[in-house]
Write a protein that holds these residues in place. Structure first.
Motif, PDB file in Angstrom:
ATOM      1  N   SER A  40     -13.056 -24.338  58.722  1.00  0.00           N
ATOM      2  CA  SER A  40     -13.418 -23.744  60.021  1.00  0.00           C
ATOM      3  C   SER A  40     -12.575 -24.296  61.159  1.00  0.00           C
ATOM      4  CB  SER A  40     -14.896 -23.995  60.313  1.00  0.00           C
ATOM      5  OG  SER A  40     -15.127 -25.393  60.379  1.00  0.00           O
ATOM      6  N   GLU A  41     -11.976 -25.490  60.964  1.00  0.00           N
ATOM      7  CA  GLU A  41     -11.054 -26.022  61.978  1.00  0.00           C
ATOM      8  C   GLU A  41      -9.609 -25.678  61.640  1.00  0.00           C
ATOM      9  OE1 GLU A  41     -11.536 -30.229  62.474  1.00  0.00           O
ATOM     10  OE2 GLU A  41     -13.684 -30.058  62.880  1.00  0.00           O
ATOM     11  N   ALA A  42      -9.303 -25.769  60.343  1.00  0.00           N
ATOM     12  CA  ALA A  42      -7.908 -25.575  59.912  1.00  0.00           C
ATOM     13  C   ALA A  42      -7.374 -24.193  60.273  1.00  0.00           C
ATOM     14  CB  ALA A  42      -7.793 -25.819  58.407  1.00  0.00           C
ATOM     15  N   ILE A  43      -8.278 -23.180  60.304  1.00  0.00           N
ATOM     16  CA  ILE A  43      -7.786 -21.820  60.609  1.00  0.00           C
ATOM     17  C   ILE A  43      -7.260 -21.700  62.038  1.00  0.00           C
ATOM     18  CG2 ILE A  43      -9.191 -20.600  58.876  1.00  0.00           C
ATOM     19  CD1 ILE A  43     -11.227 -19.964  61.040  1.00  0.00           C
ATOM     20  N   PHE A  44      -7.599 -22.670  62.893  1.00  0.00           N
ATOM     21  CA  PHE A  44      -7.092 -22.629  64.270  1.00  0.00           C
ATOM     22  C   PHE A  44      -5.946 -23.619  64.517  1.00  0.00           C
ATOM     23  CE2 PHE A  44     -11.653 -21.337  64.749  1.00  0.00           C
ATOM     24  CZ  PHE A  44     -11.394 -19.995  64.974  1.00  0.00           C
ATOM     25  N   ALA A  45      -5.493 -24.323  63.454  1.00  0.00           N
ATOM     26  CA  ALA A  45      -4.442 -25.333  63.632  1.00  0.00           C
ATOM     27  C   ALA A  45      -3.061 -24.671  63.723  1.00  0.00           C
ATOM     28  CB  ALA A  45      -4.485 -26.316  62.462  1.00  0.00           C
ATOM     29  N   ALA A  46      -2.186 -25.249  64.530  1.00  0.00           N
ATOM     30  CA  ALA A  46      -0.824 -24.732  64.708  1.00  0.00           C
ATOM     31  C   ALA A  46      -0.117 -24.672  63.361  1.00  0.00           C
ATOM     32  CB  ALA A  46      -0.052 -25.623  65.667  1.00  0.00           C
ATOM     33  N   PRO A  47       0.771 -23.706  63.119  1.00  0.00           N
ATOM     34  CA  PRO A  47       1.197 -22.690  64.093  1.00  0.00           C
ATOM     35  C   PRO A  47       0.313 -21.454  64.104  1.00  0.00           C
ATOM     36  CG  PRO A  47       2.500 -22.478  62.090  1.00  0.00           C
ATOM     37  CD  PRO A  47       1.526 -23.604  61.851  1.00  0.00           C
ATOM     38  N   ASN A  48      -0.881 -21.497  63.527  1.00  0.00           N
ATOM     39  CA  ASN A  48      -1.765 -20.316  63.564  1.00  0.00           C
ATOM     40  C   ASN A  48      -2.024 -19.875  65.006  1.00  0.00           C
ATOM     41  OD1 ASN A  48      -1.856 -20.746  60.846  1.00  0.00           O
ATOM     42  ND2 ASN A  48      -4.090 -20.716  60.657  1.00  0.00           N
ATOM     43  N   ASN A  49      -2.011 -18.566  65.222  1.00  0.00           N
ATOM     44  CA  ASN A  49      -2.290 -18.068  66.573  1.00  0.00           C
ATOM     45  C   ASN A  49      -3.038 -16.734  66.572  1.00  0.00           C
ATOM     46  OD1 ASN A  49      -0.117 -16.582  65.679  1.00  0.00           O
ATOM     47  ND2 ASN A  49       1.257 -17.133  67.352  1.00  0.00           N
ATOM     48  N   TYR A  50      -3.826 -16.500  65.509  1.00  0.00           N
ATOM     49  CA  TYR A  50      -4.715 -15.337  65.526  1.00  0.00           C
ATOM     50  C   TYR A  50      -5.784 -15.586  66.601  1.00  0.00           C
ATOM     51  CZ  TYR A  50      -7.752 -11.621  63.691  1.00  0.00           C
ATOM     52  OH  TYR A  50      -8.513 -10.485  63.539  1.00  0.00           O
ATOM     53  N   PRO A  51      -6.226 -14.535  67.296  1.00  0.00           N
ATOM     54  CA  PRO A  51      -7.216 -14.744  68.358  1.00  0.00           C
ATOM     55  C   PRO A  51      -8.489 -15.435  67.847  1.00  0.00           C
ATOM     56  CG  PRO A  51      -6.423 -12.468  68.381  1.00  0.00           C
ATOM     57  CD  PRO A  51      -5.811 -13.125  67.188  1.00  0.00           C
ATOM     58  N   VAL A  52      -9.132 -16.188  68.722  1.00  0.00           N
ATOM     59  CA  VAL A  52     -10.410 -16.823  68.411  1.00  0.00           C
ATOM     60  C   VAL A  52     -11.521 -15.827  68.744  1.00  0.00           C
ATOM     61  CG1 VAL A  52     -11.920 -18.771  68.933  1.00  0.00           C
ATOM     62  CG2 VAL A  52      -9.425 -19.066  68.960  1.00  0.00           C
ATOM     63  N   LEU A  53     -12.227 -15.357  67.712  1.00  0.00           N
ATOM     64  CA  LEU A  53     -13.185 -14.265  67.908  1.00  0.00           C
ATOM     65  C   LEU A  53     -14.569 -14.758  68.327  1.00  0.00           C
ATOM     66  CD1 LEU A  53     -12.411 -11.877  64.916  1.00  0.00           C
ATOM     67  CD2 LEU A  53     -11.371 -11.972  67.173  1.00  0.00           C
ATOM     68  N   GLY A  54     -14.848 -16.042  68.128  1.00  0.00           N
ATOM     69  CA  GLY A  54     -16.171 -16.536  68.489  1.00  0.00           C
ATOM     70  C   GLY A  54     -17.266 -16.041  67.566  1.00  0.00           C
TER      71      GLY A  54
END
Lengths: 344, 344, 344, 344
Positions: C65-79
């Motif tokens: 759940s944290e790794a999906i937001f780690a760089a260089p990932n840049n898909y929008p955060v949907l909440g």
């Protein structure tokens, strides 16, 4: 006006055929696509190409009227009448370190009373560009450099040119209506209207030798295109420029550019501009070359040396630019004055 | 600054919500989409809407904070904090021939110490536009007319305004980044570069009340858009302008414009520019309204009357324009001066 | 359905967040952007990610759940709400020649009762792709390969998979609505209508890690895209495909493709189609991954092995394709049958 | 094959000049822009126009070879060799209520052994369309109706045609590659891939008589275009179709259509497709007319009556369509069979 050309690519094909095309028009007709019918008293049709240099096997040793159609050239065949002079294409400078080749070019330029040398070889040969510049200066001939390889931007050549009383015009011509100038105009408009730029890109494609070449030697071109944008807008850090996305063979000498501009307006709402520009690439060059070579010839005839400011808006990387926006305004005024002079 | 609005459409929704949006930003933050954070000492957030008029059943009698979301309004709901003042929407002038209605509006404007009346009713009600103009002048209130129905362009109103010492600002606002200004900039660039225009069109589409309305009342708009182009380019006879191709409901308050420019370059070769512009229509208006109302307020505070030249480039049909290109340059200088004044 | 993922890039961020997004929708609501709400009885929301592998420092060792937001990932955060399972990201296979690493992955897959392994590492690591394929087959787990690096296309892996009774699904996913599928549809339409293709190009741009990567490893991608076009049209020799013109940072995870098609119609007159496609790149992948992983799981549950034909139209380079047009038709029928089965 | 034409507009100019263009090509050459070189044994070059009707002053009384260039026609002049027959254009039916005019047309068609009458007058004359239909049926001549004014869709004409053993082909031709067919193909692709349509528009522009005419008589056209979309996609309620945004004179006989499609993909993320289609409008019609008139002639020669199903995909509003998607598939098969027959 007596012109020599170094490099017999599509630009020269467009230039030579175009002059022929305009010669067959009626004197009274409007000249389509011509910014300045007369410049410093010189008409578009006053140009004669009296010497041409190109080392390639398909071109050297043949008359210019044939060499302009030799591969990989692919500018359309216009069927315009041939020019009065039809010089044989000579190899010119193959090895920029061979001083004898330079001396030989200098000698030819002098013997043929050449006024302006137009440098138009493929991008990525900075040593050759420099060598042609030196050879021309030595002959007292003005130089126009169409390419992003530096000539007018070299301090030592500028010094030599001043010493010899010769004008140096360059570097990298601004297209007649190219992606840099359209992109710059729209980004400037955005700035003027007070919208906030989010991001922008410019991607170019074509099917002539330039585009095959740019894929490898794109760095100088990209830098030059960014300089061109900075003539128009203050902030270019959010702008991505791709000089050549690749070679697209069916386009031939046509060029396509896609531009996208994303910005924020009132209350942070999105604003989007998408632009597609389609041009005949080498016509787009020749339409500006015709002004640059006349500016160079006039400056030389008037005994002016160094960089003629009137050429500023016609170049992507004009020499000696400290305040490009200001110099650009001055250039437009100078151009207007030159365009008002009568042809005789 | 105390503002009254005639017409509570999307533009007013954008204006009111936008001011709220900017108020919640940090003082130090850059304001996205704002051309002039301060103008004549007035900040974007210094505006209060203290009176509002609208005859429509969905709006009259309700507080402004509700009326801005009433059908057919469809500007996005931004969720910004409400403004300090929240006046009840009054019917204002329903019948422009009923002098009592005018007198009543005049009285309200006076009692509420209104400085500027913003006229923003649907296009195609010239008599109502004129009536609001007269009512405001009588109250000593400056007028800003966003619509192509003439107010500032009426000689008799101009005379009345001068007699009362009131500024009149109009007509028809130039969008923040609209199709007219982009089209004009590109056609001007073409002219400057010396290409020969073959033909060009501009077609606009949207899904708000304006676009349904324009289908019927497009003539005034088309004329006004042509005037806007003539601020930028000398020849507009080869240009077709279609203010509204039709109502496209799913676009809501967004607007899309397709522009096409065909020209001839060197040796009569074709050059083509295709542009698509996408904007939030009412943000595009509010981003300019915010400057026009401040210019009007400043002019009134300084006791200036007639048309304030600083508004020229913000309008499609600016009043009293004899040499629009020159007046435009002067306007940009005046705007720069105003923008340099500190807010207090 | 128990899923493991190799590579925690934007696609996995889109997949994980998207499943969460759909879970919070009402049961009765239409699911926006979903081709098949149910496939072989499996709902979109029936997927659980129970294992994840990634060697990168920013991701390994952190909860998914944290790794999906780690760089260089840049898909929008949907909440969207978090998923029930939140496995720690493990390094998995760093060195494809280290058999111990393969064995370890096999063991994890077995212990966690994984049904499908989704391979989704950056393009250009063919040895790693092959190693994950072997590790999964050894665990009796079905494999879905999103990338153009061959897995399902390797004859030895196919043989191993058949021996183990495991389905292999790949290679290179066809986007939900990507440039290849749009380009193919339009070229096929042209062929069907009898127009004569003169030339066509497709140029893609984006700002995620994929696009930076493709610039270097574009050859496999270009070949795969040409294969995708050949699923739709017979002649692709006049078509230029540029998988990545370059990295355009402000686009983030968005992707833009420009397509141009030039043809000849009746009496050799020109016909031109210009298309711009804008998508959220990783949503475009996840919208197809959701079908591929369900097809793989169903095939495994039913004891089918080899390449499941139903996946054909969802892949750019489907395995075992002899007559792609015929196989495509069959695939659509099979998909329809699967989609008609009830969820329980 | 002996053809009569009612209406001598751009479509007929394109048809006549195009047949001439193809006649001058080598027998072995591929015919550019031709879907079916042979159809039911008939070659493109087997058509002879033996009669022509048009009431307009600029055309009636002149030989067809001149009338095709008379104003407001503006299809390009191809310089192709003239056709063998060059009939004088006759006024035909000016008043649809005058039975004598119908009888006279019937008589001419019979005397000249006409096989097919092509109805191609400006849209918005339903009574005239009906009258020509009746006159042709009475002569035992097959009818092809290019326009949205109903002929084949009229139950009473269908009954008459069956009684006389005559095929009726219509209504409203589907362009060779027109905005309806491209729009339909892309919307169908979206549906097939499972994306959720948010909204879409299609806006058309041109500079020939059709576009001036459509502004007023657009309702029939808009309905017919919606029917064309329904041949391809199930839901068209979110689609706005603007048959003519206006007359754009510099386009001449060229037509430009802008299409925009907005959809939602995985996790409700936006997907956007923008398309510009540029065609030579009347070539786009003639490329389909050439098939429709051959289908009509073959059906008549074979003694078939009513609506020939093979014409379904070539029409926007094909007659007798109960299940358009199914009938379309069948039509493609029938066309393939006809195209496989040898010319003799």
């Amino acid at each position: 006006m007596r012109l020599a050309v170094a490099g017999v690519g599509n630009n020269i094909s467009a230039l030579v055929q175009g002059i022929g095309f305009y010669r067959q028009l009626d004197d009274e007709e409007e000249l389509p696509g011509i910014a300045h019918p007369v410049l410093g008293g010189l008409r578009v049709t006053d140009i004669d190409v009296v010497a041409a240099f190109d080392v390639s096997e398909t071109k050297a040793g043949r008359p210019l009227s044939e060499a302009i159609f030799a591969a990989p050239n692919n500018y359309p065949v216009l069927g315009a009448p041939q020019m009065t002079e039809d010089p044989e294409v000579l190899p010119g400078i193959a090895d920029p370190d061979d001083e004898q080749q330079l001396t030989s070019v200098t000698k030819i330029l002098r013997e043929l009373d050449v006024e302006v040398l137009l440098y138009s070889l493929p991008t990525g040969l900075p040593e050759v560009a420099r060598a042609y510049g030196r050879a021309a200066i030595a002959a007292g001939v003005a130089v126009v450099n169409c390419t992003p390889d530096p000539v007018a931007g070299l301090p030592d050549l500028q010094a030599e040119a001043r010493a010899q009383g010769v004008p140096l015009v360059g570097d990298d011509l601004q297209s007649h209506l190219g992606s840099s100038i359209v992109h710059g105009a729209l980004l400037a408009l955005l700035e003027e209207r007070g919208l906030t730029l989010s991001g922008s890109y410019q991607v170019n494609m074509g099917g002539n030798a330039d585009f095959a070449n740019l894929r490898k030697h794109g760095a100088n071109k990209e830098a030059s295109k960014h300089r061109a944008l900075r003539q128009k807008v203050s902030r270019t850090d959010r702008v991505t420029v791709i000089p050549s996305a690749g070679f697209v063979s069916h386009l031939g000498d046509r060029k396509v550019a896609h531009l996208s501009i994303e910005a924020r307006g009132w209350a942070d709402m999105p604003v989007k501009l998408d632009v597609t520009l389609q041009v005949q690439d080498s016509s787009n060059a020749a339409g500006v070359i015709i002004d640059l070579i006349r500016i160079a010839a006039i400056a030389r005839r008037r005994g002016e040396t160094g960089f003629p400011v009137a050429a500023t808006t016609l170049l992507k990387s004009p020499a000696l630019v400290e305040d490009p926006l200001r110099q650009g305004d001055h250039a437009l005024e100078l151009l207007a004055v030159l365009a008002a002079e009568n042809a005789d």
